[in-house]
Design a protein around this motif. Sequence first.
Motif, PDB file in Angstrom:
ATOM      1  N   PRO A   1     -11.002  -4.184  -2.134  1.00  0.00           N
ATOM      2  CA  PRO A   1     -11.460  -5.494  -0.750  1.00  0.00           C
ATOM      3  C   PRO A   1     -13.525  -5.098  -0.864  1.00  0.00           C
ATOM      4  O   PRO A   1     -13.271  -4.577  -0.140  1.00  0.00           O
TER       5      PRO A   1
ATOM      6  N   GLN B   1     -15.906  -7.471   1.166  1.00  0.00           N
ATOM      7  CA  GLN B   1     -16.252  -8.007   2.173  1.00  0.00           C
ATOM      8  C   GLN B   1     -16.830  -7.732   3.186  1.00  0.00           C
ATOM      9  O   GLN B   1     -17.499  -6.883   2.898  1.00  0.00           O
TER      10      GLN B   1
ATOM     11  N   TRP C   1     -18.121  -6.655   6.162  1.00  0.00           N
ATOM     12  CA  TRP C   1     -17.447  -6.092   7.337  1.00  0.00           C
ATOM     13  C   TRP C   1     -18.222  -5.742   8.307  1.00  0.00           C
ATOM     14  O   TRP C   1     -19.782  -5.315   8.630  1.00  0.00           O
TER      15      TRP C   1
ATOM     16  N   GLU D   1      -3.131  -1.086  -2.922  1.00  0.00           N
ATOM     17  CA  GLU D   1      -3.759  -2.761  -3.132  1.00  0.00           C
ATOM     18  C   GLU D   1      -3.670  -3.354  -2.538  1.00  0.00           C
ATOM     19  O   GLU D   1      -4.300  -4.248  -2.828  1.00  0.00           O
ATOM     20  N   ALA D   2      -3.437  -2.970  -1.136  1.00  0.00           N
ATOM     21  CA  ALA D   2      -2.777  -4.342   0.092  1.00  0.00           C
ATOM     22  C   ALA D   2      -4.430  -4.393   0.170  1.00  0.00           C
ATOM     23  O   ALA D   2      -5.390  -3.280   0.391  1.00  0.00           O
ATOM     24  N   ALA D   3      -4.254  -6.062   0.760  1.00  0.00           N
ATOM     25  CA  ALA D   3      -6.379  -6.219   1.105  1.00  0.00           C
ATOM     26  C   ALA D   3      -6.218  -5.566   2.096  1.00  0.00           C
ATOM     27  O   ALA D   3      -8.179  -5.633   2.781  1.00  0.00           O
ATOM     28  N   ASP D   4      -5.465  -5.399   3.225  1.00  0.00           N
ATOM     29  CA  ASP D   4      -5.960  -4.131   4.488  1.00  0.00           C
ATOM     30  C   ASP D   4      -6.245  -3.114   4.307  1.00  0.00           C
ATOM     31  O   ASP D   4      -5.594  -1.995   6.113  1.00  0.00           O
TER      32      ASP D   4
END
Length: 135
Positions: A2, A4, A6, A84-87
């Motif tokens: 991600p 973004q 932050w 690969e998790a967004a968080d």
Amino acid sequence: MPRQAWSCPPCQTLGSREAHMDRLTQEQLEACARYGVRCVPCGEGSKVGIALQTFGRIPLNALRHSLEGGTCGWYIWAGEEMSEAADFFQPLHVEHLASYVPELLPFLGLPPGWRVLLAGEYQDVWFDGHLLEEA
């Protein structure tokens, strides 16, 4: 990964760090010279993506994408696999890295496209052109 805007959770006060940053810059210049690349230091106030929940595992991994949106491009995690998790990654200002991964600091001047793997005395540092490809 991600990319973004932050906010850095531990960022309350940074204190005086000029001498520390001068020493780091020299170490980063030396590391870049060792690999024959120009130094691209992380800008003051820039952020990395870091997976603090993985710390305590081996090896320590870092890879650098192109700089974008206030990040310096570095993503750091520990262990064999990157999720690969967004968080999976959290934001952290580069100035805080000494508290978490001091052993990685000399490598942070490597330009985008570089990877680092550290496991005790073992170090593997290499260029991975795939990191520069658009997602």
